[in-house]
Enzyme design. Structure first.
Site, PDB file in Angstrom:
ATOM      1  N   ALA A 170      37.941  41.097  49.828  1.00  0.00           N
ATOM      2  CA  ALA A 170      39.876  41.671  50.011  1.00  0.00           C
ATOM      3  C   ALA A 170      40.250  40.938  51.263  1.00  0.00           C
ATOM      4  O   ALA A 170      41.351  40.399  51.227  1.00  0.00           O
ATOM      5  CB  ALA A 170      39.577  42.597  51.437  1.00  0.00           C
ATOM      6  N   ASP A 171      39.517  40.534  52.277  1.00  0.00           N
ATOM      7  CA  ASP A 171      39.771  38.753  52.756  1.00  0.00           C
ATOM      8  C   ASP A 171      40.229  37.835  52.889  1.00  0.00           C
ATOM      9  O   ASP A 171      41.417  37.433  52.800  1.00  0.00           O
ATOM     10  CB  ASP A 171      39.175  38.795  54.271  1.00  0.00           C
ATOM     11  N   HIS A 172      39.353  36.939  51.963  1.00  0.00           N
ATOM     12  CA  HIS A 172      39.675  36.104  51.322  1.00  0.00           C
ATOM     13  C   HIS A 172      40.609  36.105  50.310  1.00  0.00           C
ATOM     14  O   HIS A 172      41.577  35.069  50.022  1.00  0.00           O
ATOM     15  CB  HIS A 172      38.089  35.796  50.461  1.00  0.00           C
TER      16      HIS A 172
END
Length: 395
Positions: A170-172
């Site tokens: 989700a972050d990447h």
């Protein structure tokens, strides 16, 4: 001769912390933009995230995603600090932040405020739930976004509890979407002279990755469940146990199926009434077809399977651990691991630049900044002015 950097001359004021936002601004920095990372006087929270260098205490995590950036500290809750920030924004091309919704407005650093200072500004906002949603004011980390976006319930096996995807996808991927949005906005600005807000939510990001799970539900009404390593729409598409580990095999069409059956020595399966088409194979994969393939693979090593499948033109690869992946010729030949000399931690070895551009390649040249390392350079301070601002808690 050193090649030009594609984003050289662009100024990015980076307010991001943790992973999603810094991953976005890392791309800017790798391709030559002047990225000014602003941290609170206590530092970005991920400076404390492991692994930590034993002697210097520097975080390998922080070093990886903040390479090539210049770093300063600033207390945005002070009047002098806020004005120093506004001064940086006046000629900035981008401001990037990943506060939860509502925080930037309280700090007077939101897009509506900053576009009055710089109408051409492109303001990139990454958050868990976006700036316009019922949950926009909630904090979020990757595991929450994965769960609410729907991917956790699809990860794992039928008889296991839900499992998050290992790395922080989700972050990447949110960071990648932020970068894509920023470059789209830059293209628009070059045509019109107008800046704009780019708003990326981590939950939206995960939801966008659900691929055929969404049409499977909207077209059939069936809620997709966990399937382990198989793909419900393609078969065979699985991970199999071999003599010395595991291999992944993907047979995505009927032409590959014929080749695969020839390798198995089971030409009788090519036109078999239960396996002749991809749809039939997907419906009838378990238990019999899976067992036939599994029994065959058990006779070979990872390398033997990889070579056999490669010779036949069938997608196949070994399941590698981190050490094996780092040292694999594919990773090494693509310069996906790079060395950087850090001023206190020494040699650091981490991932390189993914997009390979022939004329304007991205590179990793500078280590992540020490906390407040470039305060004087960024704000144009003398030594005495720096000390005064430190004593006041501004930097």
């Amino acid at each position: 001769m050193e090649k030009e950097k594609a984003l050289k001359g662009l100024k990015v004021v980076d307010l991001t912390s943790a992973l999603s936002g810094p991953f976005c601004t890392m791309f800017f920095a790798d391709f030559g933009a002047d990225v000014i990372k602003i941290e609170p006087v206590t530092g970005d929270q991920c400076r404390t995230w492991g692994p930590l260098d034993e002697e210097s205490g520097e975080s390998g995590f922080y070093a990886y995603i903040n390479r090539n950036k210049k770093g300063c500290t600033l207390n945005l809750k002070t009047e002098e600090g806020l004005q120093m920030f506004y001064d940086l924004v006046k000629d900035a091309d981008f401001v990037c932040e990943n506060y939860k919704g509502g925080v930037t407005k309280k700090l007077k650093i939101d897009y509506d405020t900053l576009k009055e200072i710089n109408p051409k500004l492109i303001y990139v906002s990454g958050s868990g739930f976006g700036q316009t949603s019922p949950l926009s004011d909630r904090p979020c980390y990757d595991i929450v976004a994965q769960s609410m976006g729907g991917i956790v319930n699809l990860t794992g096996f039928t008889d296991t509890d839900p499992v998050k995807v290992g790395p922080s996808v989700a972050d990447h991927v949110s960071g990648i979407y932020q970068m894509v949005g920023a470059l789209i906005a830059l293209h628009y600005r070059e045509k019109t002279g107008k800046g704009q807000l780019v708003d990326v939510a981590m939950v939206d990001t995960i939801f966008s990755l659900l691929e055929n799970a969404i049409p499977n539900y909207t077209m059939t009404g069936v809620i997709p469940e966990r399937n382990g390593n198989i793909d419900p729409s393609i078969s065979p598409f699985d991970i199999y146990h071999c003599k010395d580990g595991f291999v992944a095999v993907g047979v995505g069409n009927n032409n590959l199926w014929r080749k695969f059956c020839n390798v198995l020595g089971r030409e009788d399966l090519i036109e078999h009434e239960e396996y002749a088409t991809n749809e039939l194979r997907s419906q009838n994969y378990e238990p019999e077809l899976k067992k036939i393939i599994g029994d065959f693979v058990l006779n070979y090593t990872k390398k033997e399977m990889e070579n056999m499948m490669a010779d036949a033109g069938i997608p196949c690869g070994p399941v590698l651990n981190i050490e094996e992946a780092i040292n694999h010729p594919q990773i090494q030949s693509r310069e996906m691991m790079v060395h950087v000399e850090h001023p206190t931690a020494g040699d650091m070895y981490f991932q390189g630049v993914v997009p390979k551009l022939s004329e304007t390649p991205g590179t990793v040249e500078e280590p992540s900044p020490l906390l407040g390392q470039h305060n004087r350079e960024i704000f144009g301070l003398t030594e005495e002015e720096e000390k005064r601002l430190q004593e006041l808690g501004v930097i």
